[in-house]
Design a protein around this motif. Structure first.
Motif, PDB file in Angstrom:
ATOM      1  N   ALA A 291     -10.708  14.403 -12.402  1.00 39.17           N
ATOM      2  CA  ALA A 291      -9.493  14.878 -13.287  1.00 39.17           C
ATOM      3  C   ALA A 291      -9.730  14.597 -14.653  1.00 39.17           C
ATOM      4  N   PRO A 292     -10.565  15.321 -15.437  1.00 42.40           N
ATOM      5  CA  PRO A 292     -10.947  14.968 -16.724  1.00 42.40           C
ATOM      6  C   PRO A 292      -9.831  14.634 -17.629  1.00 42.40           C
ATOM      7  N   GLY A 293     -10.164  13.336 -18.490  1.00 43.21           N
ATOM      8  CA  GLY A 293      -8.925  13.090 -19.370  1.00 43.21           C
ATOM      9  C   GLY A 293      -7.733  12.381 -18.832  1.00 43.21           C
ATOM     10  N   PHE A 294      -7.745  12.156 -17.626  1.00 42.14           N
ATOM     11  CA  PHE A 294      -6.492  11.498 -16.850  1.00 42.14           C
ATOM     12  C   PHE A 294      -7.049  10.170 -16.573  1.00 42.14           C
ATOM     13  N   ARG A 295      -6.182   8.860 -16.519  1.00 43.14           N
ATOM     14  CA  ARG A 295      -6.531   7.904 -15.832  1.00 43.14           C
ATOM     15  C   ARG A 295      -5.398   7.448 -15.004  1.00 43.14           C
ATOM     16  N   ALA A 296      -5.751   6.819 -14.126  1.00 42.49           N
ATOM     17  CA  ALA A 296      -4.679   6.188 -13.136  1.00 42.49           C
ATOM     18  C   ALA A 296      -4.313   4.895 -13.275  1.00 42.49           C
ATOM     19  N   CYS A 297      -3.001   4.455 -13.125  1.00 44.52           N
ATOM     20  CA  CYS A 297      -2.757   3.178 -13.497  1.00 44.52           C
ATOM     21  C   CYS A 297      -2.135   2.508 -11.940  1.00 44.52           C
ATOM     22  N   LEU A 298      -3.200   1.512 -11.526  1.00 46.31           N
ATOM     23  CA  LEU A 298      -2.913   0.910 -10.190  1.00 46.31           C
ATOM     24  C   LEU A 298      -2.351  -0.336 -10.494  1.00 46.31           C
ATOM     25  N   VAL A 299      -1.157  -0.679  -9.878  1.00 45.77           N
ATOM     26  CA  VAL A 299      -0.369  -1.809  -9.947  1.00 45.77           C
ATOM     27  C   VAL A 299      -0.220  -2.723  -8.762  1.00 45.77           C
ATOM     28  N   ALA A 300      -0.741  -4.002  -8.894  1.00 46.03           N
ATOM     29  CA  ALA A 300      -0.584  -4.898  -7.752  1.00 46.03           C
ATOM     30  C   ALA A 300       0.771  -5.997  -7.743  1.00 46.03           C
ATOM     31  N   LEU A 301       1.604  -5.985  -6.999  1.00 47.36           N
ATOM     32  CA  LEU A 301       2.975  -6.489  -7.172  1.00 47.36           C
ATOM     33  C   LEU A 301       3.086  -7.556  -5.976  1.00 47.36           C
ATOM     34  N   PRO A 302       3.651  -8.745  -6.105  1.00 47.62           N
ATOM     35  CA  PRO A 302       4.250  -9.669  -5.210  1.00 47.62           C
ATOM     36  C   PRO A 302       5.378  -8.784  -4.547  1.00 47.62           C
ATOM     37  N   GLU A 303       5.605  -9.061  -3.241  1.00 45.28           N
ATOM     38  CA  GLU A 303       6.564  -8.316  -2.477  1.00 45.28           C
ATOM     39  C   GLU A 303       7.871  -8.445  -2.896  1.00 45.28           C
ATOM     40  N   PRO A 304       8.521  -9.498  -3.405  1.00 48.63           N
ATOM     41  CA  PRO A 304       9.849  -9.555  -3.963  1.00 48.63           C
ATOM     42  C   PRO A 304       9.859  -8.829  -5.199  1.00 48.63           C
ATOM     43  N   LEU A 305       8.921  -8.751  -5.982  1.00 48.04           N
ATOM     44  CA  LEU A 305       9.052  -7.749  -7.334  1.00 48.04           C
ATOM     45  C   LEU A 305       8.938  -6.463  -6.965  1.00 48.04           C
ATOM     46  N   ALA A 306       8.166  -6.051  -5.993  1.00 47.23           N
ATOM     47  CA  ALA A 306       7.857  -4.492  -5.562  1.00 47.23           C
ATOM     48  C   ALA A 306       9.001  -4.181  -5.133  1.00 47.23           C
ATOM     49  N   LEU A 307       9.721  -4.979  -4.379  1.00 43.22           N
ATOM     50  CA  LEU A 307      11.384  -4.455  -3.760  1.00 43.22           C
ATOM     51  C   LEU A 307      12.319  -4.208  -4.811  1.00 43.22           C
ATOM     52  N   GLU A 308      12.117  -5.156  -5.807  1.00 42.10           N
ATOM     53  CA  GLU A 308      13.274  -5.054  -6.832  1.00 42.10           C
ATOM     54  C   GLU A 308      12.924  -3.898  -7.844  1.00 42.10           C
ATOM     55  N   LEU A 309      11.425  -3.410  -7.801  1.00 40.01           N
ATOM     56  CA  LEU A 309      11.371  -2.306  -8.587  1.00 40.01           C
ATOM     57  C   LEU A 309      11.266  -1.042  -7.909  1.00 40.01           C
ATOM     58  N   GLU A 310      11.400  -0.964  -6.526  1.00 40.17           N
ATOM     59  CA  GLU A 310      11.203   0.158  -5.634  1.00 40.17           C
ATOM     60  C   GLU A 310      12.067   1.361  -6.258  1.00 40.17           C
ATOM     61  N   PRO A 311      13.494   1.223  -6.680  1.00 38.73           N
ATOM     62  CA  PRO A 311      14.078   2.285  -7.296  1.00 38.73           C
ATOM     63  C   PRO A 311      13.544   2.948  -8.558  1.00 38.73           C
TER      64      PRO A 311
END
Length: 259
Positions: free
Chosen positions: A99-119
């Protein structure tokens, strides 16, 4: 830095290790104060920071760790990949031909923070096409890293023969992705980094210089980072670089810096 300020935080800067150019745990310890809440660790140029010392410092001082691994997806320190729990870590994945010109952003989160940010995260959907492109890019990522490591090894083998150059360190405990190859000129070189960059550009070889993430230099004294910026040159290391192109880079640099 601006995102931190926008969130009402005040960043305090610490210098890097003079050889590895990653955050120095000793320098970080020296600037931690009573209002410090977290340590933001960058892994620049694909080089992993000294995570054991930094995590130990954070635990000792009761601080959170956040990692900026934007350039270092796939790097390791000892047996741990970057972004180990309980930190939050952000990686950047160039999609290239997928996908020329695009970059993906990959985020590793601890589970409590991931659940908080899920919405919030649930609203940040990408198209099925871009998601598929990211998966294809990931499936080839280790091969791309291996190719860059081979180029870096070839560069270092040649440059290490001369005292005019300083090459990126390759400590046994750290495995770099070499998102960039930083060549540093010593006082024995015939030319400075500015002039060498200009000469290489005139020869059709694209190079870049290091940039410091500061617009207000009075915020911090960073002598090791400043010295690296003044003496360093980022060389081509894309996995598509052929052997003949790599050898031309070497020949041009030897001609200008050694004679």
């Amino acid at each position: 830095i601006e995102s931190l300020r926008a969130a009402g935080l005040r960043p305090v800067f610490a210098d890097v290790h003079p050889e590895r150019l990653t955050l120095s745990a000793a320098a970080a310890a020296a600037v931690i104060g009573a209002r410090t809440r977290a340590i933001l660790v960058a892994h620049p140029l694909g080089q992993p920071a000294e995570l054991d010392a930094l995590y130990g410092l954070a635990e000792e001082r009761g601080l959170e760790i956040f990692e900026d691994g934007g350039e270092s997806l796939g790097a390791r320190f000892d047996d741990s990949r970057l972004g180990r729990s309980p930190c939050a870590c952000i990686f950047r994945l160039p999609l290239g031909a997928h996908a020329p010109g695009f970059r993906a952003c990959l985020v590793a989160l601890p589970e409590p923070l991931a659940l908080e940010l899920e919405p919030v995260l649930a609203e940040q959907r990408v198209s099925d096409g871009l998601a598929a492109s990211a998966r294809r890019a990931l499936s080839h990522w280790e091969d791309r890293i291996a190719a860059r490591r081979r180029i870096a090894s070839a560069y270092s083998a040649e440059f290490s023969r001369y005292d005019a150059f300083r090459v990126p360190p390759t400590p046994e405990r750290a495995l770099s992705t070499y998102s960039d190859y930083l060549l540093r000129l010593s006082r024995f070189a015939r030319t400075g980094a500015d002039d060498l960059a200009k000469l290489l550009t005139e020869s059709g070889i694209e190079t870049r210089r290091l940039r410091l993430p500061l617009t207000e230099r009075e915020l911090a004294s960073l002598p090791a980072a400043e010295h690296a910026r003044a003496t360093g040159l980022l060389l081509p290391i894309d996995e598509s670089l052929t052997d003949s192109q790599r050898d031309r880079v070497l020949d041009e640099i030897f001609g200008y810096a050694i004679g």
